[in-house]
Write a protein that holds these residues in place. Structure first.
Motif, PDB file in Angstrom:
ATOM      1  N   ARG A  43     -11.069 -45.374 -10.179  1.00 47.35           N
ATOM      2  CA  ARG A  43     -12.446 -45.583 -10.232  1.00 47.35           C
ATOM      3  C   ARG A  43     -12.842 -45.976 -11.627  1.00 47.35           C
ATOM      4  NH1 ARG A  43     -11.666 -41.205  -6.843  1.00 47.35           N
ATOM      5  NH2 ARG A  43     -12.425 -41.304  -4.688  1.00 47.35           N
ATOM      6  N   ALA A  47     -19.272 -48.236 -13.466  1.00 51.87           N
ATOM      7  CA  ALA A  47     -19.641 -49.021 -12.234  1.00 51.87           C
ATOM      8  C   ALA A  47     -20.834 -49.722 -12.442  1.00 51.87           C
ATOM      9  CB  ALA A  47     -19.376 -48.312 -10.951  1.00 51.87           C
ATOM     10  N   GLU A  55     -23.132 -49.166  -6.975  1.00 58.86           N
ATOM     11  CA  GLU A  55     -22.837 -47.782  -6.817  1.00 58.86           C
ATOM     12  C   GLU A  55     -21.534 -47.424  -7.367  1.00 58.86           C
ATOM     13  OE1 GLU A  55     -23.889 -46.325  -2.980  1.00 58.86           O
ATOM     14  OE2 GLU A  55     -25.971 -46.044  -3.430  1.00 58.86           O
ATOM     15  N   GLN A  56     -20.678 -47.731  -6.854  1.00 53.73           N
ATOM     16  CA  GLN A  56     -19.290 -47.542  -7.190  1.00 53.73           C
ATOM     17  C   GLN A  56     -18.375 -48.762  -7.311  1.00 53.73           C
ATOM     18  OE1 GLN A  56     -18.698 -44.158  -3.909  1.00 53.73           O
ATOM     19  NE2 GLN A  56     -17.558 -43.329  -5.908  1.00 53.73           N
TER      20      GLN A  56
END
Length: 370
Positions: A43, A47, A55-56
């Motif tokens: 991740r 972001a 968002e991600q």
């Protein structure tokens, strides 16, 4: 209402796949693949700095981020796969993204360039584990044996509907594979698939075409250009029922159309009365949006990605179209995505977009407009 644009399904190659499955010890299927994911994504903690609508974001392992041979293009998810009311065998409750990559030619034996085709990356969104699977076409060789050839396509879009996965092939339409046909190659056989242990044979082709005498054509006899299948997405809802959205990348004088092809409950183009293999587009519109890379329909609002080179942030262009595509008015949100945005999928409550440039490659989730 239908249009002159159509897509026609080829004869099935399932018998060839059956022979391959017998040779390689059966069809292990999707469940076995998802239990065998050796690579790990990560991740991105920053972001939201990648674009106004992000968002991600998730990144690939270093080799996949940097490679100049493989370029990510299309995206779909298990949300697409289950949207028509069926769940592919082996999926269970997993949340999975699938990204298509096309290969640029590399030097082969004897110095001759070779093209490794298209690979599909299955990413478990919970564990962030993933694996590349080579998309291949089963063929009967001159000696009578069944072999596998790479699928050479730009793979600019991908849609997972039920147990079917459709991959865009530009001027050829799309190629379609069935996830039950996933094959695992024994030790020593991976050289036949350019180092991949898992392969997915294509079962049918869907070739785009034009029929000037198509029923209720708006302009009978008018010359209509064949649709370029640059990217794909699933429109699971709407007054016309589930459909495949197909869009064209175009700049300059090239057309930039979006077409809608009805889907059957099993996830294949629905066919037409008296001809189950031929499906006419139910709707076609010239958007006028240059450089489109992907399209998605979110509750009556079309979303389109456009790119601005390897260093310019991408845009999200939207239009509220109501019940039809005609008359849509487009609005651009600049710097909505990272540089190099490609295909779009509206599924699992998000807009999914892969980005393509080396060292700037992510799979991102965007907030839709409206």
């Amino acid at each position: 209402m239908t249009t002159p644009l159509l897509v026609r399904r080829s004869a099935s190659r399932r018998a060839l796949v059956d022979e391959l499955a017998r040779r390689y010890g059966g069809r292990p299927g999707l469940g076995a693949l998802l239990a065998d994911l050796p690579s790990r994504a990560h991740r991105a903690p920053w972001a939201r700095l990648l674009g106004h609508r992000v968002e991600q974001a998730w990144g690939w392992e270093a080799a996949d981020r940097r490679t100049a041979q493989w370029w990510p293009q299309g995206v779909t998810t298990s949300g697409d796969a289950t949207a028509l009311g069926t769940t592919p065998a082996g999926l269970g409750g997993r949340r999975v993204a699938v990204v298509s990559w096309y290969a640029k030619p590399v030097p082969g034996p004897g110095g001759k360039d070779e093209n490794h085709g298209v690979r599909l990356t299955f990413l478990d969104l919970e564990t962030l584990r993933y694996r590349h699977v080579l998309l291949m076409r089963p063929v009967r060789r001159d000696d009578g044996q069944v072999g596998l050839d790479p699928v050479t396509a730009h793979a600019g879009g991908i849609v997972w509907t039920g147990s079917w996965i459709h991959v865009a092939a530009t001027g050829k339409g799309c190629v379609s594979a069935h996830v039950d046909d996933l094959l695992w190659l024994p030790e020593g056989e991976e050289d036949t698939a350019h180092g991949h242990r898992w392969v997915l044979p294509t079962r049918v082709d869907h070739r785009g075409g034009v029929e000037e005498t198509a029923p209720t054509s708006a302009q009978p006899g008018a010359e209509v250009e064949r649709l370029r299948w640059s990217f794909l997405s699933l429109a699971a809802e709407g007054r016309q029922g589930p459909s495949l959205l197909v869009g064209e990348y175009g700049r300059g004088d090239a057309s930039t159309r979006v077409a809608r092809f009805p889907l059957s409950p099993e996830g294949l183009p629905a066919g037409s009365p008296g001809d189950r293999r031929t499906t006419y587009a139910s709707e076609v519109v010239e958007t006028g949006v240059k450089g489109m890379q992907g399209v998605a329909d979110v509750a009556g609002r079309l979303h389109v990605t456009t790119s601005h080179g390897p260093w310019g942030a991408g845009s999200l262009v939207t239009a509220q179209h109501g019940t039809g595509l005609d008359g849509a008015r487009w609005r651009r949100t600049a710097a909505a995505t990272p540089m190099g945005p490609e295909d779009l999928s509206w599924s699992l409550g998000r807009l999914w977009v892969p980005t393509e440039h080396p060292r700037r490659r992510w799979l991102v989730a965007l907030r839709p407009a409206g």
